[in-house]
Design a protein around this motif. Sequence first.
Motif, PDB file in Angstrom:
ATOM      1  N   THR A 704       9.476   3.797  -1.005  1.00  0.00           N
ATOM      2  CA  THR A 704       8.290   4.370  -0.359  1.00  0.00           C
ATOM      3  C   THR A 704       8.660   5.525   0.557  1.00  0.00           C
ATOM      4  OG1 THR A 704       8.396   2.753   1.448  1.00  0.00           O
ATOM      5  CG2 THR A 704       7.033   2.184  -0.450  1.00  0.00           C
ATOM      6  N   VAL A 705       9.902   5.572   1.039  1.00  0.00           N
ATOM      7  CA  VAL A 705      10.292   6.693   1.906  1.00  0.00           C
ATOM      8  C   VAL A 705      10.246   8.010   1.142  1.00  0.00           C
ATOM      9  CG1 VAL A 705      11.736   5.252   3.380  1.00  0.00           C
ATOM     10  CG2 VAL A 705      12.766   6.423   1.431  1.00  0.00           C
ATOM     11  N   LEU A 706      10.237   7.952  -0.195  1.00  0.00           N
ATOM     12  CA  LEU A 706      10.129   9.180  -0.983  1.00  0.00           C
ATOM     13  C   LEU A 706       8.779   9.853  -0.776  1.00  0.00           C
ATOM     14  CD1 LEU A 706      11.737   7.924  -4.294  1.00  0.00           C
ATOM     15  CD2 LEU A 706      12.712   9.557  -2.704  1.00  0.00           C
ATOM     16  N   ALA A 707       7.781   9.073  -0.321  1.00  0.00           N
ATOM     17  CA  ALA A 707       6.460   9.656  -0.076  1.00  0.00           C
ATOM     18  C   ALA A 707       6.527  10.750   0.978  1.00  0.00           C
ATOM     19  CB  ALA A 707       5.481   8.563   0.362  1.00  0.00           C
ATOM     20  N   PHE A 708       7.425  10.600   1.944  1.00  0.00           N
ATOM     21  CA  PHE A 708       7.455  11.536   3.063  1.00  0.00           C
ATOM     22  C   PHE A 708       7.878  12.935   2.625  1.00  0.00           C
ATOM     23  CE2 PHE A 708       8.847   7.421   5.364  1.00  0.00           C
ATOM     24  CZ  PHE A 708       7.597   6.863   5.150  1.00  0.00           C
ATOM     25  N   PRO A 709       9.002  13.095   1.907  1.00  0.00           N
ATOM     26  CA  PRO A 709       9.337  14.451   1.451  1.00  0.00           C
ATOM     27  C   PRO A 709       8.360  14.987   0.418  1.00  0.00           C
ATOM     28  CG  PRO A 709      10.863  12.847   0.512  1.00  0.00           C
ATOM     29  CD  PRO A 709      10.074  12.130   1.566  1.00  0.00           C
TER      30      PRO A 709
END
Length: 969
Positions: A704-709
């Motif tokens: 889910t951290v991929l959502a940020f970039p």
Amino acid sequence: MPLVARVGSQIALVARTAELARLREVWQRCRTGSATAVLLPGEAGVGKSRLVSEFAATVEADGGLVLTGHCVGLGEAAPPYLPVVEVLEQAGEVDPALVADAPTLATLVSRAGSERGTSQLQLFDAFLTLLTALAQRQPVLLVVEDLHWADASTRDLLTFLLARISDEALTVVLTYRSDELHRRHPLRPLVAELGRMRRVERLTLEPFESDEARDFTRALARWEGTAVPESLVEEIAERSEGNPFFAEELFAGGDGTVVAGPLADVLLSRIERLSQEAQRVVRVASVAGQRRVRHASLLEVTGLGEDALDGALREAVQHYVLVVAPDETYEFRHSLLREAVYADLLPGERTRVHAAFVDLLGRAQHPGWRGAQAHHATEANDLPTALQARIGAAFDAQTVGATADVLHHLEEALGLWDAVPDPEQLTDTDELTLMVRAADAAVAAGRIDRAEAHLRSALELADAGADVLVRAGVRRRMARMAFADEQWDTGRELIAAAWDLVRDTPPSSERAWVLATRAFGYDHGEQHQAVAEAAIADARAAGDGGAESDALISLSFQLLGSGDHEAAMEVLDRARSRAAELGAFEVELRAYFNLAIGEFEAGHVAVAAEHVRQGLHRAREEGLVWATYGRELAWMAVQVLFAAGAWDEVAELTSPPGERAPDWLSVVIAAFAALLAACRGSWEESEAQLRTEVPRDHESEPATVLAFPIAELGMWTHRDQEVMDRLEQIITDLRSSEQKAPLSLLRLGALGVSAAADAAARARQTGQAGTEAAALSRAETFVAHVTEAAEHGEPRAKEWGPEARAWLARARAEESRLHGDLDVPAWTAVVDAFSYGDVYQRALAQWRLTEALLADGRLEEGDTVLTEALDVARRLGAQPLAGALESLARRYRRPVAGVRMVAADLLTPRERSVLELVARGLTNRAVGAELYISEKTVSVHLSRVMAKLGAHSRTEAVALALRDGLIDA
């Protein structure tokens, strides 16, 4: 060295930016009438010819004349002046009369380098005159390649030439192999002499740095059209040691490990020039196994006398096969050279030399000797000695925190176990103990797959007859790994089975650890507290401070859940201190992690940042960077330090490591590297990170951290639809693995609403009502996710932390943007909410607030907020945000330091009207119809606009006008 076909010359130049800039600087001096020569040394295969080729191309593009001569490795058989003849032939193609009218030059060319004329000085002077004449017509670049092979006559001519050049429009570049210049090489005194000349400079071409070697390998793969795993890129980059030719040959080998074919021939040709004694020394050195070998070791193993050994070593050093290290040991000039020599040994010779090293190491016992002895004993087929040495080497590695080495030695020992007679008596241990130790080492090294494999084997052995404490210990370790992987049901089953085994046993260290692990796996509540307290009591009774500290950490969760943050942090700090005193390093790291996340969620970002810094420092000190909580700390660190604005530290943490991060941590590293690049405007780099194999390898929650970039990149590059598509998929994946709405939906939903608001704004700007309606419809889905998380999301502590409240405020403010509203109170609330310490998100909110304030006519308030946000953006290097803030300043004509204003009357009213319609997406014909002018008139207006703005296209003109506030967005 034989000539080898090169692929590298056919791909784009990699790195070498500084070197190429230096050569271009020399060239510019030459154009102004200041002749200069450049000596360009570098080892074979380092890319001298490739660099010169690139430089020559720029010279030709700049209107210069390039003349190139090549020396050839024919030894004493080389014709004199061979490169000079090659240059003269090229000069004759430019102007035949220049050569024909100079008898000495014409004679030299006609003889193709045979006997030279009677007057050497006359020849030298004629050559200088020719170059001077050419330079009067156009600047000249003279290149002489492979000067180490030059004949004496050519060397004399070049000495004459470089001593006399002055104000000609001439640049001379001389390349040579620095690794060929042994003490008696005839070029050595020439290089020294040339280096003292006023107009001669030296530019040494060094091997690639690690990141440059990786880029070069990737470039090879692209040229070949081959998909190459990152692991192979790392392997080739490491083994080539920055030498492009070696990298090419390893790449051609397919797996990056084979030293064969042309590469082996090239490497071994250097060895074949040595005497027999020197070759003997080099062969023994190749077997040593370690990068460096002592003089005493070579003396004993080679059997040579002192004088003979000294002579052989001197010869090997002079021919650049070996080099003398600072500690007066010897090492191969390149590791691939050692590998080639070793591979060329006969089997019997190899075994005998290995056996000699086994004996030598056992007597000398230098630091680290047991690991080396294990290697030599295995190669010499002395398996009992190898087994004992492996176990001893694992102990040695453990004492210095080299966890990966501990695992390696223990696994090698396990591999030897069944091949050695009576191994238990020989080693004073058993196979089950080694398996458990190997599992622990694998966890510490971040090799979870290896740990699971060892524990499965250990469980079979333990259940076949071990006592209950040992059987419980295996299950306890398996449970801990399951919990770390968020397999909660599996972990609870395993620890329940372990507890059943030790429930009725007296207090012991293992019983305390089982209880501590039970407490780890329980949900917060009275039972969790009771189990944690029981673990503490057992640990104190057994004198196991590590288990006690671990249980204290679990007990802190109960305090945190009850709302007593300060008490929870105090317990965690006590557990950290106690674990550090006892050397329970994994427990210490767990305490650091929970201190960091506890303080971060409470909004104490600066305190959390210090905890992650100290925790990572301890992880590095103890060799636990990839252990469970070493990884957890790395994950926490990039988030905390990013929020704190310590972006340079984040860049260091997310740069490619020497060893690739294991499992899910690789996702976090790739995601934050992409996020940082997007925030700083390096959009190609951000996209490259998101395209790597790393994010595709994982579908678990950390992804889910991929959502940020994705959202950040999409916001600045106007890819709103793509952002919404990706966020919807990430949310769907997240909800499929979560029973309750996680609080992370607040941020994901807010980012989705933001993308929808941007899409709706652009649709309104271009009059696309259908697109606007679709964006508003998609926004409703993201708003629903935010609402669900707000109503049902559960925090770790008793109440929400400031981060969750800030993202809820951001989501509500983004909702106001959906219909074009600029809500000052809403964005003020977001700025206030992020003031807990997330500097970038606060600056982003200030950007929106500034726009709302200026649009509302509250200019002084807007100026204050804008100035503060711009200072932060510039300090962080957040170029896109800084650009957006500067654009606001120009649009509203606000006086802000460092922002250049464009004249308000730069465009006529009609030009502004035309450009605003173009910005809405209208064609020239449609713009003409809208303004009741002809299509040709529209084209004329646009041509004038582009000329005024220095734009090369309609799109660029719109972008520049929006940036400078010349048209309304």
